[in-house]
Scaffold this motif. Structure first.
Motif, mmCIF file in Angstrom:
data_model
loop_
_atom_site.group_PDB
_atom_site.id
_atom_site.type_symbol
_atom_site.label_atom_id
_atom_site.label_comp_id
_atom_site.label_asym_id
_atom_site.label_seq_id
_atom_site.Cartn_x
_atom_site.Cartn_y
_atom_site.Cartn_z
ATOM 1 N N GLU A 40 11.655 93.428 29.828
ATOM 2 C CA GLU A 40 11.795 92.258 30.688
ATOM 3 C C GLU A 40 12.221 92.609 32.106
ATOM 4 O OE1 GLU A 40 10.400 89.722 30.093
ATOM 5 O OE2 GLU A 40 11.088 88.556 28.399
ATOM 6 N N PHE A 41 13.032 93.669 32.258
ATOM 7 C CA PHE A 41 13.539 94.011 33.581
ATOM 8 C C PHE A 41 12.686 95.062 34.285
ATOM 9 C CE2 PHE A 41 17.178 91.831 31.935
ATOM 10 C CZ PHE A 41 17.874 91.358 33.033
ATOM 11 N N VAL A 42 12.384 96.148 33.612
ATOM 12 C CA VAL A 42 11.633 97.245 34.237
ATOM 13 C C VAL A 42 10.148 96.911 34.317
ATOM 14 C CG1 VAL A 42 11.086 99.710 34.112
ATOM 15 C CG2 VAL A 42 13.348 98.906 33.419
ATOM 16 N N ARG A 43 9.637 96.152 33.353
ATOM 17 C CA ARG A 43 8.233 95.728 33.307
ATOM 18 C C ARG A 43 7.266 96.912 33.358
ATOM 19 N NH1 ARG A 43 7.610 90.608 31.772
ATOM 20 N NH2 ARG A 43 5.586 90.616 32.799
ATOM 21 N N PRO A 44 7.400 97.903 32.466
ATOM 22 C CA PRO A 44 6.459 99.031 32.486
ATOM 23 C C PRO A 44 5.023 98.594 32.237
ATOM 24 C CG PRO A 44 7.774 99.043 30.470
ATOM 25 C CD PRO A 44 8.387 98.029 31.381
ATOM 26 N N ILE A 138 21.915 99.922 30.702
ATOM 27 C CA ILE A 138 20.492 99.547 30.766
ATOM 28 C C ILE A 138 20.311 98.406 31.753
ATOM 29 C CG2 ILE A 138 18.591 98.493 29.471
ATOM 30 C CD1 ILE A 138 19.589 100.052 27.012
ATOM 31 N N TYR A 139 21.179 97.410 31.682
ATOM 32 C CA TYR A 139 21.086 96.262 32.593
ATOM 33 C C TYR A 139 21.243 96.702 34.045
ATOM 34 C CZ TYR A 139 22.450 92.039 35.082
ATOM 35 O OH TYR A 139 22.549 91.037 36.000
ATOM 36 N N VAL A 140 22.251 97.508 34.333
ATOM 37 C CA VAL A 140 22.526 97.921 35.717
ATOM 38 C C VAL A 140 21.378 98.750 36.279
ATOM 39 C CG1 VAL A 140 24.021 99.380 37.147
ATOM 40 C CG2 VAL A 140 25.031 97.733 35.565
ATOM 41 N N PHE A 141 20.880 99.706 35.498
ATOM 42 C CA PHE A 141 19.807 100.558 36.006
ATOM 43 C C PHE A 141 18.478 99.804 36.100
ATOM 44 C CE2 PHE A 141 22.735 104.016 35.062
ATOM 45 C CZ PHE A 141 22.537 104.826 36.166
ATOM 46 N N GLY A 144 18.874 97.526 38.938
ATOM 47 C CA GLY A 144 18.895 98.392 40.121
ATOM 48 C C GLY A 144 17.505 98.847 40.511
ATOM 49 N N LYS A 145 16.656 99.060 39.518
ATOM 50 C CA LYS A 145 15.265 99.434 39.803
ATOM 51 C C LYS A 145 14.562 98.317 40.573
ATOM 52 C CE LYS A 145 10.737 99.109 38.416
ATOM 53 N NZ LYS A 145 9.941 97.867 38.315
ATOM 54 N N ILE A 146 14.823 97.076 40.181
ATOM 55 C CA ILE A 146 14.246 95.937 40.897
ATOM 56 C C ILE A 146 14.793 95.881 42.325
ATOM 57 C CG2 ILE A 146 14.106 93.410 40.976
ATOM 58 C CD1 ILE A 146 14.175 93.408 37.925
ATOM 59 N N ALA A 147 16.096 96.124 42.480
ATOM 60 C CA ALA A 147 16.712 96.099 43.807
ATOM 61 C C ALA A 147 16.106 97.161 44.714
ATOM 62 C CB ALA A 147 18.228 96.306 43.686
ATOM 63 N N LEU A 186 24.141 91.588 39.860
ATOM 64 C CA LEU A 186 24.145 93.043 39.798
ATOM 65 C C LEU A 186 25.265 93.649 40.628
ATOM 66 C CD1 LEU A 186 22.851 95.825 39.159
ATOM 67 C CD2 LEU A 186 21.359 95.468 41.139
ATOM 68 N N PHE A 187 25.463 93.152 41.844
ATOM 69 C CA PHE A 187 26.415 93.804 42.752
ATOM 70 C C PHE A 187 27.841 93.872 42.192
ATOM 71 C CE2 PHE A 187 29.600 93.672 46.090
ATOM 72 C CZ PHE A 187 29.347 94.885 46.725
ATOM 73 N N PRO A 188 28.437 92.752 41.743
ATOM 74 C CA PRO A 188 29.821 92.866 41.260
ATOM 75 C C PRO A 188 29.967 93.746 40.026
ATOM 76 C CG PRO A 188 28.946 90.670 40.848
ATOM 77 C CD PRO A 188 27.971 91.359 41.732
ATOM 78 N N ILE A 189 28.948 93.754 39.146
ATOM 79 C CA ILE A 189 29.031 94.613 37.960
ATOM 80 C C ILE A 189 28.983 96.077 38.366
ATOM 81 C CG2 ILE A 189 27.858 95.303 35.829
ATOM 82 C CD1 ILE A 189 26.923 92.403 35.538
ATOM 83 N N ALA A 190 28.036 96.420 39.245
ATOM 84 C CA ALA A 190 27.925 97.809 39.712
ATOM 85 C C ALA A 190 29.182 98.218 40.472
ATOM 86 C CB ALA A 190 26.689 97.964 40.588
ATOM 87 N N PHE A 191 29.712 97.317 41.290
ATOM 88 C CA PHE A 191 30.928 97.614 42.068
ATOM 89 C C PHE A 191 32.121 97.806 41.142
ATOM 90 C CE2 PHE A 191 34.647 96.359 44.627
ATOM 91 C CZ PHE A 191 34.524 97.285 45.649
ATOM 92 N N PHE A 192 32.224 96.960 40.113
ATOM 93 C CA PHE A 192 33.308 97.083 39.137
ATOM 94 C C PHE A 192 33.244 98.435 38.423
ATOM 95 C CE2 PHE A 192 34.765 96.696 34.735
ATOM 96 C CZ PHE A 192 36.065 96.234 34.921
#
Length: 204
Positions: A40-44, A138-141, A144-147, A186-192
């Motif tokens: 759903e996120f990476v969409r290979p 998995i969620y963050v990366f 992050g790939k979408i970002a 994404l930002f607050p989770i990655a920052f945390f």
């Protein structure tokens, strides 16, 4: 097979060996759930159209549903959020039935109910700190790939915006509004993660 039980600290940071050895010991339902998030996120299937031959998201979601029945570690937590999301689902069903153009509502009904099912699968299957940390990575990366992809598109057109802003890859986050919500999450989770792990990991 290495049967050592690893703790969260053994995973810091991106220690692939301990992450892999812990991942393969998890139940089938957890593997399917992780596959669903990647799809759903990476969409290979969008990146490589040759593999877009089956409905991958439904495949992994169904696998997780089947797997949860054989998962002895599953546990559905009792929380008020469950009541709210069920009430929300009822409201959407009523809105679909009473819509001015119900054919359009029915066409997109699974957009919500796919995540409705995923929500209950996640809170039932992800019930240890180790599982939570792995699925959080998995969620963050994946997000992050979408970002990175949308930032690259923005840079390639001279750091300018179209009237609608930026769009994401095909799927749930293609619309600029949903993309913005994803980035705000994404930002607050990655920052945390950075703040709490910066003293335990290499500088890079």
């Amino acid at each position: 097979m290495d049967q050592k039980k690893y703790s969260i600290e053994d995973f810091y940071f991106l220690k692939i060996g301990s992450l892999y050895k812990t991942f393969i010991l998890q139940p089938f339902s957890f593997w399917m759930l992780c596959g669903y998030l990647v799809i759903e996120f990476v969409r290979p299937q969008s990146l490589f159209p040759a593999i877009d031959i089956i409905p991958w998201a439904q495949f992994f979601l169904m696998g997780a549903i089947i797997g949860v029945f054989f998962d002895d570690s599953k546990k559905l937590p009792s929380t008020i959020a469950n009541v709210y999301i069920i009430l929300f689902a009822i409201m959407i069903l009523l809105s679909t039935v009473l819509a001015e153009y119900p054919e359009y509502s029915r066409e997109y009904l699974m957009y919500f109910f796919g995540w409705f099912i995923a929500y209950f699968l996640i809170i039932t299957i992800v019930n240890t700190k180790e599982k939570f940390y792995m699925i959080l990575l998995i969620y963050v990366f994946a997000a992050g790939k979408i970002a990175v992809g949308t930032s690259k598109n923005w840079a390639m057109r001279g750091f300018s915006f179209q009237s609608w802003g930026l769009v994401g890859p095909p799927g749930y986050f293609q619309n600029s509004g949903e993309l913005a919500i994803l980035m705000v999450m994404l930002f607050p989770i990655a920052f945390f993660l950075f703040v709490n792990l910066k003293d335990k990991i290499a500088l890079w």
